[in-house]
Design an enzyme around this catalytic site. Structure first.
Site, mmCIF file in Angstrom:
data_model
loop_
_atom_site.group_PDB
_atom_site.id
_atom_site.type_symbol
_atom_site.label_atom_id
_atom_site.label_comp_id
_atom_site.label_asym_id
_atom_site.label_seq_id
_atom_site.Cartn_x
_atom_site.Cartn_y
_atom_site.Cartn_z
ATOM 1 N N ILE A 61 0.804 -1.229 0.000
ATOM 2 C CA ILE A 61 0.000 0.000 0.000
ATOM 3 C C ILE A 61 0.833 1.274 0.000
ATOM 4 O O ILE A 61 0.276 2.363 -0.175
ATOM 5 C CB ILE A 61 -0.979 0.043 1.197
ATOM 6 C CG1 ILE A 61 -0.209 0.110 2.521
ATOM 7 C CG2 ILE A 61 -1.937 -1.134 1.162
ATOM 8 C CD1 ILE A 61 -1.070 0.565 3.689
ATOM 9 N N TYR A 62 2.144 1.172 0.197
ATOM 10 C CA TYR A 62 2.961 2.391 0.182
ATOM 11 C C TYR A 62 2.916 2.993 -1.225
ATOM 12 O O TYR A 62 3.428 2.400 -2.184
ATOM 13 C CB TYR A 62 4.403 2.107 0.564
ATOM 14 C CG TYR A 62 4.634 1.709 2.009
ATOM 15 C CD1 TYR A 62 3.604 1.744 2.955
ATOM 16 C CD2 TYR A 62 5.882 1.294 2.440
ATOM 17 C CE1 TYR A 62 3.826 1.381 4.270
ATOM 18 C CE2 TYR A 62 6.114 0.932 3.760
ATOM 19 C CZ TYR A 62 5.079 0.967 4.669
ATOM 20 O OH TYR A 62 5.303 0.598 5.973
#
Length: 342
Positions: A61-62
Protein backbone atom coordinates in the site's frame (compact mmCIF):
# COMPACT_ATOMS: atom_id res chain seq x y z
CA UNK A 1 26.87 -2.73 11.48
CA UNK A 2 25.72 -5.05 14.24
CA UNK A 3 23.50 -7.96 13.17
CA UNK A 4 21.02 -9.90 15.29
CA UNK A 5 18.92 -13.02 14.84
CA UNK A 6 15.36 -12.27 13.80
CA UNK A 7 13.38 -13.78 16.64
CA UNK A 8 13.70 -17.54 16.97
CA UNK A 9 15.01 -18.00 13.46
CA UNK A 10 18.37 -18.44 11.78
CA UNK A 11 18.07 -15.20 9.81
CA UNK A 12 20.53 -12.48 10.75
CA UNK A 13 19.39 -8.91 10.15
CA UNK A 14 21.12 -5.54 10.63
CA UNK A 15 20.01 -3.60 13.70
CA UNK A 16 19.01 -0.76 11.40
CA UNK A 17 16.88 -1.39 8.32
CA UNK A 18 15.76 1.06 5.67
CA UNK A 19 12.06 1.83 5.19
CA UNK A 20 10.65 2.83 1.81
CA UNK A 21 7.55 4.73 2.92
CA UNK A 22 9.11 7.86 1.40
CA UNK A 23 9.40 6.25 -2.05
CA UNK A 24 6.89 7.41 -4.65
CA UNK A 25 4.82 10.03 -2.88
CA UNK A 26 1.56 8.98 -4.52
CA UNK A 27 -1.52 10.38 -2.76
CA UNK A 28 -1.68 13.15 -0.17
CA UNK A 29 -0.73 10.89 2.75
CA UNK A 30 2.44 9.45 1.24
CA UNK A 31 3.34 12.70 -0.48
CA UNK A 32 3.70 14.15 3.03
CA UNK A 33 6.19 11.37 3.83
CA UNK A 34 8.38 11.96 0.79
CA UNK A 35 8.60 11.74 -2.99
CA UNK A 36 11.80 9.78 -3.57
CA UNK A 37 12.21 8.69 -7.19
CA UNK A 38 14.35 5.85 -8.59
CA UNK A 39 17.49 7.95 -9.02
CA UNK A 40 17.43 9.22 -5.43
CA UNK A 41 16.40 5.81 -4.12
CA UNK A 42 19.42 4.23 -5.78
CA UNK A 43 21.67 6.80 -4.11
CA UNK A 44 20.12 6.20 -0.67
CA UNK A 45 20.45 2.44 -1.09
CA UNK A 46 24.12 2.85 -1.98
CA UNK A 47 24.70 4.77 1.26
CA UNK A 48 22.74 2.24 3.31
CA UNK A 49 24.52 -0.77 1.85
CA UNK A 50 27.90 0.87 2.34
CA UNK A 51 27.03 1.25 6.04
CA UNK A 52 25.94 -2.40 6.31
CA UNK A 53 22.19 -1.74 6.18
CA UNK A 54 21.00 -4.43 3.76
CA UNK A 55 17.38 -4.97 4.87
CA UNK A 56 14.84 -2.87 2.98
CA UNK A 57 11.25 -2.72 4.19
CA UNK A 58 8.20 -1.89 2.08
CA UNK A 59 4.48 -2.65 1.75
CA UNK A 60 2.06 -3.00 -1.13
CA UNK A 61 0.00 0.00 0.00
CA UNK A 62 2.96 2.39 0.18
CA UNK A 63 2.11 4.84 -2.62
CA UNK A 64 -0.18 2.13 -4.00
CA UNK A 65 2.63 -0.16 -5.09
CA UNK A 66 5.00 2.55 -6.30
CA UNK A 67 7.32 2.15 -3.30
CA UNK A 68 7.84 -1.53 -4.09
CA UNK A 69 8.37 -0.76 -7.77
CA UNK A 70 10.94 1.95 -7.04
CA UNK A 71 12.73 -0.29 -4.55
CA UNK A 72 12.83 -3.14 -7.06
CA UNK A 73 14.20 -0.93 -9.81
CA UNK A 74 16.78 0.67 -7.52
CA UNK A 75 18.04 -2.78 -6.51
CA UNK A 76 18.46 -4.06 -10.05
CA UNK A 77 22.00 -5.12 -10.91
CA UNK A 78 22.96 -5.97 -7.33
CA UNK A 79 23.53 -9.61 -6.31
CA UNK A 80 20.28 -10.91 -4.84
CA UNK A 81 22.07 -12.48 -1.89
CA UNK A 82 23.60 -9.11 -0.92
CA UNK A 83 20.35 -7.68 0.44
CA UNK A 84 17.11 -8.64 2.18
CA UNK A 85 13.61 -7.49 1.25
CA UNK A 86 10.66 -7.32 3.61
CA UNK A 87 7.20 -6.27 2.55
CA UNK A 88 3.63 -6.46 3.77
CA UNK A 89 0.04 -7.01 2.65
CA UNK A 90 -3.47 -7.26 4.14
CA UNK A 91 -4.84 -3.73 3.85
CA UNK A 92 -7.16 -2.82 0.99
CA UNK A 93 -5.50 -2.66 -2.41
CA UNK A 94 -8.42 -2.12 -4.75
CA UNK A 95 -12.20 -1.79 -4.78
CA UNK A 96 -13.12 -5.46 -5.22
CA UNK A 97 -14.66 -7.61 -2.52
CA UNK A 98 -11.52 -9.77 -2.27
CA UNK A 99 -8.89 -7.06 -2.58
CA UNK A 100 -8.42 -6.76 1.17
CA UNK A 101 -7.58 -9.01 4.11
CA UNK A 102 -5.55 -12.14 4.74
CA UNK A 103 -7.68 -14.64 2.84
CA UNK A 104 -6.07 -17.23 0.58
CA UNK A 105 -7.48 -15.33 -2.41
CA UNK A 106 -6.00 -11.99 -1.42
CA UNK A 107 -2.65 -13.22 -0.10
CA UNK A 108 -1.84 -15.31 -3.19
CA UNK A 109 -2.58 -12.38 -5.48
CA UNK A 110 -0.78 -9.90 -3.23
CA UNK A 111 2.42 -11.93 -3.00
CA UNK A 112 2.60 -12.49 -6.76
CA UNK A 113 1.97 -8.78 -7.40
CA UNK A 114 4.65 -7.74 -4.91
CA UNK A 115 7.16 -10.14 -6.44
CA UNK A 116 6.51 -8.62 -9.85
CA UNK A 117 6.85 -5.03 -8.61
CA UNK A 118 10.00 -5.85 -6.65
CA UNK A 119 11.55 -7.73 -9.58
CA UNK A 120 12.51 -10.75 -7.50
CA UNK A 121 11.66 -14.44 -7.18
CA UNK A 122 11.31 -14.43 -3.41
CA UNK A 123 10.66 -12.17 -0.42
CA UNK A 124 12.94 -12.63 2.57
CA UNK A 125 10.41 -11.47 5.18
CA UNK A 126 6.70 -11.24 4.45
CA UNK A 127 4.43 -9.69 7.09
CA UNK A 128 0.70 -9.37 7.48
CA UNK A 129 0.14 -5.62 7.79
CA UNK A 130 -2.71 -6.07 10.27
CA UNK A 131 -4.98 -8.73 11.77
CA UNK A 132 -7.92 -9.92 9.68
CA UNK A 133 -10.69 -11.02 12.04
CA UNK A 134 -12.94 -11.93 9.08
CA UNK A 135 -10.70 -14.73 7.81
CA UNK A 136 -10.07 -17.95 9.76
CA UNK A 137 -6.53 -17.92 11.10
CA UNK A 138 -6.07 -21.47 9.79
CA UNK A 139 -6.76 -20.29 6.25
CA UNK A 140 -4.18 -17.51 6.56
CA UNK A 141 -1.49 -19.67 8.12
CA UNK A 142 -1.90 -22.57 5.71
CA UNK A 143 -1.69 -20.17 2.76
CA UNK A 144 1.48 -18.58 4.09
CA UNK A 145 2.97 -22.02 4.72
CA UNK A 146 2.21 -23.00 1.12
CA UNK A 147 4.01 -19.86 -0.08
CA UNK A 148 7.04 -20.69 2.06
CA UNK A 149 7.12 -24.23 0.70
CA UNK A 150 6.81 -22.84 -2.82
CA UNK A 151 9.94 -20.76 -2.23
CA UNK A 152 8.21 -17.40 -2.68
CA UNK A 153 8.58 -16.41 0.99
CA UNK A 154 11.52 -17.18 3.29
CA UNK A 155 10.33 -15.94 6.71
CA UNK A 156 6.98 -14.79 8.09
CA UNK A 157 5.93 -11.99 10.39
CA UNK A 158 3.02 -9.81 11.37
CA UNK A 159 2.45 -6.16 12.11
CA UNK A 160 0.14 -4.31 14.49
CA UNK A 161 -1.24 -7.49 16.11
CA UNK A 162 -2.70 -7.65 19.61
CA UNK A 163 -1.12 -10.13 21.97
CA UNK A 164 -3.91 -12.67 21.62
CA UNK A 165 -3.87 -12.35 17.82
CA UNK A 166 -0.21 -13.29 17.77
CA UNK A 167 -0.34 -15.98 20.45
CA UNK A 168 -3.31 -17.77 18.87
CA UNK A 169 -1.55 -17.73 15.51
CA UNK A 170 1.65 -19.15 16.99
CA UNK A 171 -0.29 -21.90 18.75
CA UNK A 172 -2.12 -22.92 15.59
CA UNK A 173 1.08 -22.90 13.55
CA UNK A 174 2.75 -25.21 16.07
CA UNK A 175 -0.30 -27.48 16.26
CA UNK A 176 -0.41 -27.98 12.49
CA UNK A 177 3.31 -27.88 11.76
CA UNK A 178 3.06 -24.71 9.68
CA UNK A 179 5.73 -22.03 9.36
CA UNK A 180 5.54 -19.74 12.39
CA UNK A 181 5.86 -16.00 12.74
CA UNK A 182 9.34 -14.89 13.79
CA UNK A 183 8.84 -11.12 13.58
CA UNK A 184 6.35 -8.52 14.74
CA UNK A 185 6.62 -5.12 13.05
CA UNK A 186 5.33 -2.92 15.83
CA UNK A 187 5.20 0.73 16.79
CA UNK A 188 7.69 1.42 19.57
CA UNK A 189 9.41 4.65 20.53
CA UNK A 190 10.43 6.75 23.51
CA UNK A 191 7.00 8.41 23.32
CA UNK A 192 5.13 5.19 22.55
CA UNK A 193 6.03 2.39 24.98
CA UNK A 194 2.80 0.38 24.99
CA UNK A 195 4.69 -2.41 23.19
CA UNK A 196 6.42 -3.19 26.49
CA UNK A 197 3.22 -4.09 28.35
CA UNK A 198 2.25 -7.35 26.63
CA UNK A 199 3.89 -7.70 23.21
CA UNK A 200 7.47 -7.54 24.52
CA UNK A 201 6.94 -10.28 27.15
CA UNK A 202 5.21 -12.37 24.49
CA UNK A 203 8.12 -11.81 22.10
CA UNK A 204 10.61 -12.87 24.76
CA UNK A 205 8.63 -15.98 25.62
CA UNK A 206 7.84 -17.06 22.07
CA UNK A 207 10.95 -15.92 20.21
CA UNK A 208 9.32 -13.20 18.09
CA UNK A 209 11.67 -10.35 17.21
CA UNK A 210 10.52 -6.75 17.03
CA UNK A 211 10.85 -4.90 13.74
CA UNK A 212 10.26 -1.37 14.99
CA UNK A 213 8.30 1.08 12.86
CA UNK A 214 8.22 4.84 13.41
CA UNK A 215 11.02 4.77 16.00
CA UNK A 216 11.03 8.58 16.12
CA UNK A 217 7.40 8.79 17.22
CA UNK A 218 5.85 9.68 13.85
CA UNK A 219 8.47 12.36 13.23
CA UNK A 220 8.16 13.99 16.66
CA UNK A 221 11.66 13.05 17.89
CA UNK A 222 13.63 14.66 15.08
CA UNK A 223 15.08 17.32 17.36
CA UNK A 224 13.11 20.03 15.59
CA UNK A 225 10.03 20.01 17.84
CA UNK A 226 10.33 21.76 21.19
CA UNK A 227 8.20 23.62 23.69
CA UNK A 228 7.18 27.08 22.49
CA UNK A 229 8.32 26.56 18.90
CA UNK A 230 6.14 26.10 15.80
CA UNK A 231 6.37 22.98 13.68
CA UNK A 232 9.10 23.24 11.04
CA UNK A 233 7.79 23.84 7.52
CA UNK A 234 9.08 20.46 6.31
CA UNK A 235 7.42 18.37 9.02
CA UNK A 236 5.02 15.69 7.79
CA UNK A 237 3.03 16.28 10.98
CA UNK A 238 1.26 19.17 9.21
CA UNK A 239 -0.57 16.64 7.06
CA UNK A 240 -0.41 13.37 9.03
CA UNK A 241 -0.43 14.14 12.78
CA UNK A 242 -4.01 12.90 13.18
CA UNK A 243 -3.25 9.66 11.32
CA UNK A 244 -0.35 8.49 13.47
CA UNK A 245 0.25 7.47 17.08
CA UNK A 246 -1.34 9.99 19.48
CA UNK A 247 0.77 11.81 22.05
CA UNK A 248 0.08 14.63 24.46
CA UNK A 249 2.18 17.72 23.86
CA UNK A 250 3.41 18.16 27.45
CA UNK A 251 4.48 14.51 27.59
CA UNK A 252 6.36 14.96 24.31
CA UNK A 253 8.13 18.07 25.61
CA UNK A 254 9.13 16.25 28.81
CA UNK A 255 10.82 13.49 26.80
CA UNK A 256 12.47 15.97 24.42
CA UNK A 257 13.86 17.91 27.40
CA UNK A 258 15.54 14.71 28.62
CA UNK A 259 16.85 13.98 25.12
CA UNK A 260 18.30 17.48 24.89
CA UNK A 261 20.13 17.01 28.19
CA UNK A 262 21.68 13.75 27.01
CA UNK A 263 22.52 15.27 23.63
CA UNK A 264 24.55 17.90 25.49
CA UNK A 265 26.35 15.15 27.41
CA UNK A 266 27.12 12.90 24.45
CA UNK A 267 27.42 15.19 21.46
CA UNK A 268 24.88 13.01 19.67
CA UNK A 269 21.68 14.26 18.04
CA UNK A 270 18.19 13.76 19.44
CA UNK A 271 17.24 11.18 16.76
CA UNK A 272 20.46 9.24 17.31
CA UNK A 273 19.80 9.04 21.05
CA UNK A 274 16.17 7.98 20.54
CA UNK A 275 17.24 5.23 18.13
CA UNK A 276 20.09 4.05 20.36
CA UNK A 277 17.69 3.75 23.31
CA UNK A 278 15.52 1.40 21.24
CA UNK A 279 18.48 -0.75 20.23
CA UNK A 280 19.09 -1.55 23.90
CA UNK A 281 15.54 -2.84 24.51
CA UNK A 282 14.70 -6.57 24.75
CA UNK A 283 13.31 -8.35 21.65
CA UNK A 284 14.31 -5.54 19.27
CA UNK A 285 15.91 -7.16 16.22
CA UNK A 286 15.92 -4.21 13.84
CA UNK A 287 14.73 -0.61 13.81
CA UNK A 288 13.29 0.68 10.54
CA UNK A 289 14.66 4.10 9.68
CA UNK A 290 13.38 6.29 6.88
CA UNK A 291 14.89 9.27 5.13
CA UNK A 292 13.73 11.90 2.68
CA UNK A 293 17.33 12.64 1.71
CA UNK A 294 20.97 11.71 2.19
CA UNK A 295 21.45 14.04 5.17
CA UNK A 296 18.66 12.40 7.17
CA UNK A 297 19.90 8.92 6.32
CA UNK A 298 23.48 9.61 7.35
CA UNK A 299 22.30 11.17 10.61
CA UNK A 300 20.19 8.13 11.46
CA UNK A 301 23.08 5.80 10.64
CA UNK A 302 24.98 7.57 13.43
CA UNK A 303 22.75 5.82 15.99
CA UNK A 304 24.99 2.72 15.96
CA UNK A 305 28.56 2.07 17.04
CA UNK A 306 28.11 3.47 20.55
CA UNK A 307 25.75 2.99 23.50
CA UNK A 308 24.01 5.19 26.02
CA UNK A 309 25.21 4.63 29.57
CA UNK A 310 22.91 2.81 32.01
CA UNK A 311 22.36 6.12 33.79
CA UNK A 312 21.32 7.84 30.56
CA UNK A 313 18.96 4.99 29.72
CA UNK A 314 17.43 5.31 33.20
CA UNK A 315 16.95 9.05 32.66
CA UNK A 316 15.08 8.43 29.41
CA UNK A 317 13.06 5.61 30.98
CA UNK A 318 11.91 7.93 33.76
CA UNK A 319 11.09 10.81 31.43
CA UNK A 320 9.01 8.59 29.14
CA UNK A 321 7.28 6.48 31.83
CA UNK A 322 3.49 6.30 31.61
CA UNK A 323 0.75 4.85 33.81
CA UNK A 324 -0.08 1.36 32.59
CA UNK A 325 -3.55 0.16 31.66
CA UNK A 326 -5.19 -2.72 33.54
CA UNK A 327 -4.15 -5.49 34.12
CA UNK A 328 -0.56 -4.36 33.60
CA UNK A 329 -0.49 -1.91 36.53
CA UNK A 330 -1.83 -4.69 38.75
CA UNK A 331 0.77 -7.17 37.52
CA UNK A 332 3.52 -4.63 38.18
CA UNK A 333 2.62 -4.82 41.87
CA UNK A 334 3.58 -8.51 41.86
CA UNK A 335 7.02 -8.02 40.34
CA UNK A 336 8.53 -10.71 42.57
CA UNK A 337 6.88 -13.36 40.38
CA UNK A 338 5.94 -11.28 37.34
CA UNK A 339 9.05 -9.24 36.53
CA UNK A 340 9.08 -6.45 33.95
CA UNK A 341 10.90 -7.28 30.69
CA UNK A 342 12.87 -4.02 30.98
Amino acid sequence: MEHRYLGRSGLRVPVLSFGTGTFGGHGDFFKAWGQTDVVEARRLLDIALEAGVNLFDSADIYSRGAAESILGEALQGRPRDSYLISTKATFRFGDGENEVGSSRQHLLRSVDASLKRLGTDYIDLFQLHGFDARTPIEETLSTLDDLVRAGKLRYLGVSNFSGWHLMKSLDLAERHGWSRYVAHQAYYSLIGRDYEWELMPLGLDQGVGAVVWSPLGWGRLTGKIRRGQPLPDTSRLHATADMGPPVEQEYLYRVVDALDDIAAQTGKTVPQIALNWLLQRPTVATVVIGARNEEQLRQNLGAVGWNLTPEQVATLDAASARDKAYPYWHQAGFAERNPSPV
